[in-house]
Design an enzyme around this catalytic site. Structure first.
Site: not given
Ligand code: PEP
Ligand code: MG
Length: 815
Positions: A714, A680, A550, A703-704, A751, A586, A443
């Protein structure tokens, strides 16, 4: 093999060792067993046996039962520091006792006021394993406690080959007592060698904390560790970290300060560059009293403190924006969490103080989170530490968070930073942050990125030794902390920072204008969003809509799935804030690195390869239906799109398309939002053409895609440096997707985090990507960079990148 039954030596409340606030016992370093929180000041023998002589130790007693089983009863925590005060030994060392006979007495009230904790571990220090144990709850002295199986297991390798000896000085304040002795035994566990500690002409088995305690070794005493066996050397080396090596007698030199390297590698938590003086920052451990002044009084005090913190968090949330507001909301939920409150209440009911009860409850929950597979949830443990600290401050009559004045541009260095501390730093105009621990997805990291505060994490303990005022450079672009750089380097960085500040001001001025390359190729730049609060800010920074909402982030920290109405309200708020700009919603990307409490997915050995993304939505059709119906209610429908995460092939699209059709029919809706697939997985990239034929658009989640193409988790701390989306293998997949989408006349956007990297933009544009969705803060610069590009030159650059062998080769091509 024989069995031995132990009865409770104490009356009180029986609890598992995990609840004992001392890692030596909680981690079973001193042996396995249970603890009793006593309500009477008397220790009785848990079995027949002989009292093991333990010089200077009135606060603990060991009984050696038949078969050589050593049972240690340790009254309270850190009670060695009391030097025997408050204790009266009844049975002396060497005495034979029967189960139930009194061994020692202690002044319960005095100890409650003077000891850190009364929780008293009873552990099998050597010679047996536990077959059965009493449950948590009230227990009386003499009640069943443990059943032990004694098994004489010969240790392999003890008798053979090598032997070695090493001298040490005992550095522990209270000598070789239970805590360090247990650490010695734990350190030796991986080795087979027989190890003895020799001191004052006597020898003790170094695998038995009790035997070592019997040596009565004091701080500063010299001891010798002697090992025999194939791994004797390694076993002794394992003790190096625990003891001090004796200085050569002739030259007793002063201990040199540890050398701090000029470059310390770290993990990037929030990209950027900052230079300033080091300000070390640590969170003080607030002392709490274990014993309370009565359950009613302590319960009322805790209730009042929690109410005060709740009100404070409500105020924070009211003025906060973006991630800070989301964090305040998450903390509000935690402060009111019924499980957490029930745990605290259980402690209060046992007569514990308000602060102690709250600390125990938050720490137990944090421990449980840390034990989970998922790195994100593990990092949420720091939120609990934050709440622990804030409540304890209130109970101590202080404001919930410490405001501290920092010199402007300071680089704050800490072991770890709590989210609330980070927010306080942001307000203080700190220049950058570097923590010894922490993770890139914590966080704190999310807050730092949202605030544009350069941050490095996982830099290691060396950073904690940096002196206040030392000039530091947080290079959260290269993943390096530079310590006291030479004057020339400082000047160069100062110039670079001044240039960047001027650029940022200019970027912000033109942020809302369109981005078109010098040869007239329009590059659409949208924002990735995770909350309503970010939406308006993103538009101000030049976002042309949202390319990735997200949704799983909208409904974190809850135990019930969000209802259709709740979701519809939230999506509509965001659509309204975007004022008619496109919004790609999404479907929930749950599973893998994003487990959610309200969706109880079964344990998977490889969650990243399991039920995540669209797969988990299809596995829970009712949740998918509620989400699709909520999205279908958003207006204007034309601005809305549905985006599916973790698609593998068209089967995923067809199943969801059927669910959308069914929901639209039920609702009497004719105009459906566009449907897009996230690319992804390597499979979806390879099959992009067939996906583009059945979808309205594609969106590449780098990312994925990188994680799966490069086979690097990751969240993997050690391999994260090699997880580079500019790897030519990933770029080839991106190129395939861009070509496939163009061949079908569809848009393929990016993205993933690569879209937020201005250095990567020329390559993406060269590969045929004309739409990106990025972190809002990065948008002004991305647009400026886009306006300087010539798409024709980008294509030539991209061709060269595709021919590279490694990510480093690609990066070497970048201007
Ligand atoms: C991605 O994988 O690139 C992506 C954008 O999705 P997330 O980071 O949410 O998994
Ligand atoms: Mg993803």
């Amino acid at each position: 093999m024989s069995r031995l039954t132990l009865v409770s030596p104490l009356s009180g409340w029986c609890l598992p060792l995990d609840e004992v606030a001392d890692p030596v016992f909680a981690q079973r370093m001193a042996g396995d067993g249970l603890a009793v929180d006593p309500t009477r000041g008397e220790v009785r023998a848990p079995c027949d046996g002989e009292v093991v002589p333990m010089k200077d130790a009135k606060h603990a007693v060991t009984i050696r039962a038949e078969g050589g089983i050593d049972v240690l009863v340790h009254v309270g925590l850190d009670t060695v520091a009391l030097g025997g005060a408050g204790f009266e030994r009844v049975a002396q060392g060497g005495a034979r006792v029967r189960a139930g006979e009194t061994l020692l007495r202690f002044d319960l009230d005095w100890l409650a006021r003077n000891a850190r904790s009364l929780a008293s571990p009873i552990v099998v220090a050597s010679g047996g394993t536990i077959a059965r144990r009493a449950g948590t709850g009230p227990i009386a002295a003499g009640d069943f406690l443990l059943e032990i199986e004694s098994a004489a297991v010969p240790r392999p390798g003890g008798a053979s080959s090598g032997s070695a000896a090493r001298a040490f000085v005992v550095p522990f304040e209270h000598g070789l007592h239970v805590r360090p002795a247990a650490q010695v035994a734990a350190a030796l566990r991986p080795f087979a060698a027989e190890v003895a500690i020799v001191a004052h002409g006597r020898s003790a088995n170094a695998r038995s904390p009790v035997a070592m305690m019997g040596l009565a070794v004091r701080c500063g005493d010299e001891i010798e560790a002697r090992a025999t066996g194939a791994d004797a050397m390694q076993a002794l080396a394992a003790l190096d970290g625990l003891f001090t090596r004796p200085a050569p007698r002739a030259t007793p030199a002063a201990k040199a300060a540890p050398a701090i390297p000029g470059r310390i590698e770290a993990v990037i938590a929030s990209r950027g560059l900052a230079m300033g003086p080091c300000v070390p920052w640590s969170l003080p451990e607030i002392p709490v009293k274990e014993r309370g002044a009565g359950t009613d009084r302590e319960s009322a005090a805790l209730e009042k403190a929690l109410a005060a913190l709740g009100a404070h968090l409500d105020d924070v949330r009211a003025v906060a924006r973006g991630e800070a507001a989301a964090l305040a909301q998450a903390h509000i939920e935690l402060v009111r969490d019924p499980d957490l409150l029930a745990q605290a209440q259980a402690h209060l009911d046992r007569g514990h103080g308000a602060g102690y009860a709250w600390r125990q409850a938050t720490r137990a929950t944090a421990e449980a989170l840390r034990a989970l597979d998922d790195p994100r949830l593990r990092e949420r443990a720091s939120d609990l530490r934050d709440l622990e600290n804030q409540v304890l401050r209130i109970l101590a009559g202080e404001p919930p968070s410490a405001e501290r004045a920092f010199p402007a541009g300071a680089i704050v260095v800490a072991g770890d930073l709590l989210p609330s501390q980070l927010m306080a730093l942001e307000r203080s105009r700190v220049g950058g942050v570097c923590t010894a621990a922490g993770g890139a997805t914590s966080h704190m990291a999310i807050l730092a990125s949202a605030a544009g505060l350069p941050a490095l994490v996982a830099a290691g303990d060396a950073v904690l030794a940096i002196a206040e005022g030392t000039m530091l450079v947080v290079d959260a672009e290269a993943g390096v902390l530079r310590v006291d750089p030479p004057a020339g380097e400082r000047d160069a960085i100062a110039r670079m920072l001044a240039e960047r500040a001027a650029e940022r001001t200019a970027d912000l001025r033109s942020a809302r204008e369109a981005a078109t390359t010098v040869d007239d190729v329009r590059i659409a730049v949208k924002a990735n969003l995770g909350s309503f609060a970010e939406a308006a800010g993103a538009l101000a920074l030049g976002a042309e809509g949202c390319g990735l909402l997200r949704t799983e982030f909208l409904f974190l920290d809850r135990r019930e799935p969000p209802s259709e109405d709740e979701q519809a309200r939230e999506y509509q708020r965001i659509a309204d804030a975007l004022g008619g700009h496109p919004l790609a919603i999404r479907t929930m990307d749950i599973g893998g690195d994003k487990p959610i409490a309200y969706m109880p997915l079964a344990h998977e050995d490889n969650p990243a390869l399991g039920l995540r993304g669209v797969r988990s939505s299809l596995a829970y059709p009712e949740l998918l239906r509620a989400q699709l119906r909520a999205i279908l209610r958003v207006h204007p429908a034309a601005a809305c799109r549905i985006l599916l995460p973790m698609v593998t092939d068209v089967e995923d699209i067809r199943h969801v398309r059927a669910a959308i059709d069914a929901a639209a029919r039920e609702m009497g809706i004719e105009e459906q939002p566009g449907l897009g697939a996230m690319i992804e997985t390597p499979a979806s990239a390879l099959l992009a053409s067939t996906l583009a034929a059945e979808c309205d658009f594609l969106s590449i989640g780098t990312n994925d895609l990188s994680q799966y193409a490069l086979a690097i988790d990751r969240g993997h701390a050690r391999l994260s440096g090699r997880l580079d989306a500019l790897h030519p293998a990933v770029l080839r997949l991106v190129a395939m997707v861009a070509d496939a989408a163009a061949g079908r006349g569809k848009v393929a956007s990016v993205c993933g985090a690569l879209a937020s990297d201005p250095e990567a933009l020329p390559i993406l544009v060269g590969l045929g990507i004309h739409e990106i969705s990025a972190t809002a803060a990065a948008i002004p610069r991305l647009k400026r960079v886009a306006r300087t590009l010539a798409a024709s030159e980008c294509r030539a650059l991209a061709r060269r990148a595709l021919d590279c062998a490694t990510a480093a080769d690609v990066r070497a091509l970048l201007p």
